[in-house]
Design a protein around this motif. Sequence first.
Motif, PDB file in Angstrom:
ATOM      1  N   SER A  38       0.843  -1.187   0.000  1.00 40.12           N
ATOM      2  CA  SER A  38       0.000   0.000   0.000  1.00 40.12           C
ATOM      3  C   SER A  38       0.884   1.244   0.000  1.00 40.12           C
ATOM      4  CB  SER A  38      -0.920   0.007   1.228  1.00 40.12           C
ATOM      5  OG  SER A  38      -1.846  -1.054   1.157  1.00 40.12           O
ATOM      6  N   LEU A  39       0.554   2.203  -0.847  1.00 38.02           N
ATOM      7  CA  LEU A  39       1.321   3.431  -0.969  1.00 38.02           C
ATOM      8  C   LEU A  39       0.559   4.591  -0.323  1.00 38.02           C
ATOM      9  CD1 LEU A  39       2.327   2.923  -4.711  1.00 38.02           C
ATOM     10  CD2 LEU A  39       3.561   2.166  -2.676  1.00 38.02           C
ATOM     11  N   SER A  40       1.252   5.650   0.004  1.00 34.08           N
ATOM     12  CA  SER A  40       0.627   6.742   0.749  1.00 34.08           C
ATOM     13  C   SER A  40      -0.269   7.623  -0.109  1.00 34.08           C
ATOM     14  CB  SER A  40       1.700   7.614   1.408  1.00 34.08           C
ATOM     15  OG  SER A  40       2.561   8.179   0.422  1.00 34.08           O
ATOM     16  N   GLN A  41      -0.101   7.583  -1.423  1.00 36.88           N
ATOM     17  CA  GLN A  41      -0.942   8.393  -2.287  1.00 36.88           C
ATOM     18  C   GLN A  41      -1.043   7.797  -3.679  1.00 36.88           C
ATOM     19  OE1 GLN A  41       1.609  12.035  -2.175  1.00 36.88           O
ATOM     20  NE2 GLN A  41       1.547  11.891  -4.414  1.00 36.88           N
ATOM     21  N   CYS A  42      -2.083   8.211  -4.387  1.00 37.84           N
ATOM     22  CA  CYS A  42      -2.250   7.822  -5.779  1.00 37.84           C
ATOM     23  C   CYS A  42      -1.296   8.656  -6.639  1.00 37.84           C
ATOM     24  CB  CYS A  42      -3.690   8.056  -6.208  1.00 37.84           C
ATOM     25  SG  CYS A  42      -4.908   7.045  -5.331  1.00 37.84           S
ATOM     26  N   PRO A  43      -1.141   8.305  -7.918  1.00 39.63           N
ATOM     27  CA  PRO A  43      -0.260   9.094  -8.791  1.00 39.63           C
ATOM     28  C   PRO A  43      -0.653  10.571  -8.831  1.00 39.63           C
ATOM     29  CG  PRO A  43      -0.824   7.022  -9.835  1.00 39.63           C
ATOM     30  CD  PRO A  43      -1.679   7.112  -8.601  1.00 39.63           C
ATOM     31  N   ASN A  44       0.329  11.402  -9.117  1.00 42.11           N
ATOM     32  CA  ASN A  44       0.064  12.838  -9.224  1.00 42.11           C
ATOM     33  C   ASN A  44      -0.682  13.182 -10.511  1.00 42.11           C
ATOM     34  OD1 ASN A  44       2.799  12.383  -7.717  1.00 42.11           O
ATOM     35  ND2 ASN A  44       1.983  14.312  -6.934  1.00 42.11           N
ATOM     36  N   LEU A  45      -0.431  12.412 -11.567  1.00 38.22           N
ATOM     37  CA  LEU A  45      -1.064  12.670 -12.857  1.00 38.22           C
ATOM     38  C   LEU A  45      -1.300  11.350 -13.576  1.00 38.22           C
ATOM     39  CD1 LEU A  45      -1.929  14.561 -15.228  1.00 38.22           C
ATOM     40  CD2 LEU A  45       0.489  14.646 -15.896  1.00 38.22           C
ATOM     41  N   LEU A  46      -2.516  11.169 -14.073  1.00 41.24           N
ATOM     42  CA  LEU A  46      -2.871   9.996 -14.881  1.00 41.24           C
ATOM     43  C   LEU A  46      -3.254  10.503 -16.265  1.00 41.24           C
ATOM     44  CD1 LEU A  46      -5.381   7.155 -13.818  1.00 41.24           C
ATOM     45  CD2 LEU A  46      -5.073   7.900 -16.160  1.00 41.24           C
ATOM     46  N   ILE A  47      -2.572  10.007 -17.289  1.00 43.21           N
ATOM     47  CA  ILE A  47      -2.858  10.403 -18.673  1.00 43.21           C
ATOM     48  C   ILE A  47      -3.491   9.207 -19.392  1.00 43.21           C
ATOM     49  CG2 ILE A  47      -1.910  11.252 -20.848  1.00 43.21           C
ATOM     50  CD1 ILE A  47       0.458  12.370 -19.212  1.00 43.21           C
TER      51      ILE A  47
END
Length: 381
Positions: free
Chosen positions: A145-154
């Motif tokens: 588990s990571l602390s956040q989702c990606p900054n940008l999804l293209i």
Amino acid sequence: MVQVTRPRTTAIAPSQILRGKGILESCVEVSSLGQRPLVIGGNHGLDQVRSSLQTALAHLSWEEASYAPDCSEASLEKLCSAVQAHQADLVIGAGGGKALDAAKWVGYHCRLPVVTIPTSAATCAAWTALSNLYSDNGTFEYDVSLSQCPNLLILDYQLIESAPQRTLVAGIGDALAKWYEASVSSGQSQDTLVIAAVQQARVLRDILLQKSAEALASPGSDIWCQVVDASVLMAGVIGGLGGAQCRTVAAHAVHNGLTHLPHHKGSLHGEKVAYGILVQLRLEEMLQGSQLAMTARHQLLAFYRQIGLPTTLADLGMAEVSLQVLMQSADVACAPQSDLHHLPFTVVPDQLMAAMVSTTAPIPGRVSCTQQMNGLNEDCP
């Protein structure tokens, strides 16, 4: 005295999502996140996006790095070294689920922003704050588990359309599991976000059952884009809202066990998961006598055959696997830490084996209900 409770962190969604046809080459938002990106992918995925990236990143100093041989601990350590060697200030993942998982993990551990560029609609990995790790040989080991989702999804629909249609079919199978697993593991939860996630999973299931066949018949159309959105984005929303409480169950546990078989690389992640849904429903029939599970399984069998998802081990290219070897897969799926144990009943390897070899079992005393696809049964789980 006010009692202070420990806050719960929920990583729901990427900070920004860009959608459209042919948008990758003109995507200027990447430069706001960094000037020295490291682009992580597999050889095929990098080949797909290289020309577009050369245009999109022309004003940046960027390098490529492969996650080969797999999204494994050894490969991830090499990728972190590549970040340092390039003095990267941004990580871009381009490719399928493993490429995106590798990029997310590297960005998290190197404390860098992350951009995800899926080259197919085979999973929701472009969205989630989660990375699955495998051995160098491709056997599933654990997830992080990571602390956040990606900054940008293209999400470039033109890029997705260039992928084999089989990848979208697999993504549909993977996304369907959201309902069949979340409704079992979290259906009784009183947590508001988990309730929302489970209900969204039901909506997702209905969208896919109703629209997938038409979408697959018309690649690039509006309805095709809707199904891509459902498989990549809406499936990710459900994982973000529900988090760890909205768990994977037997369908993904079966997938994890199958990766330990010799011939598993002939099938895609979502294909194994789709087969795993049938196994989970069969377990519910066999061990709980669930009529709803039986009806749901036969509804899915008709749907799978309509769009080309596997219904048996033979469809996964594992027809020649011996029962002794298959038992190794069942042992992995039933290991103490397995997600299989989020089922509300106990399952042992022998029972799982019986379900795995009887996914197409008929309803006793009834004709197979392949005509059910004319309409959805709202009572089906």
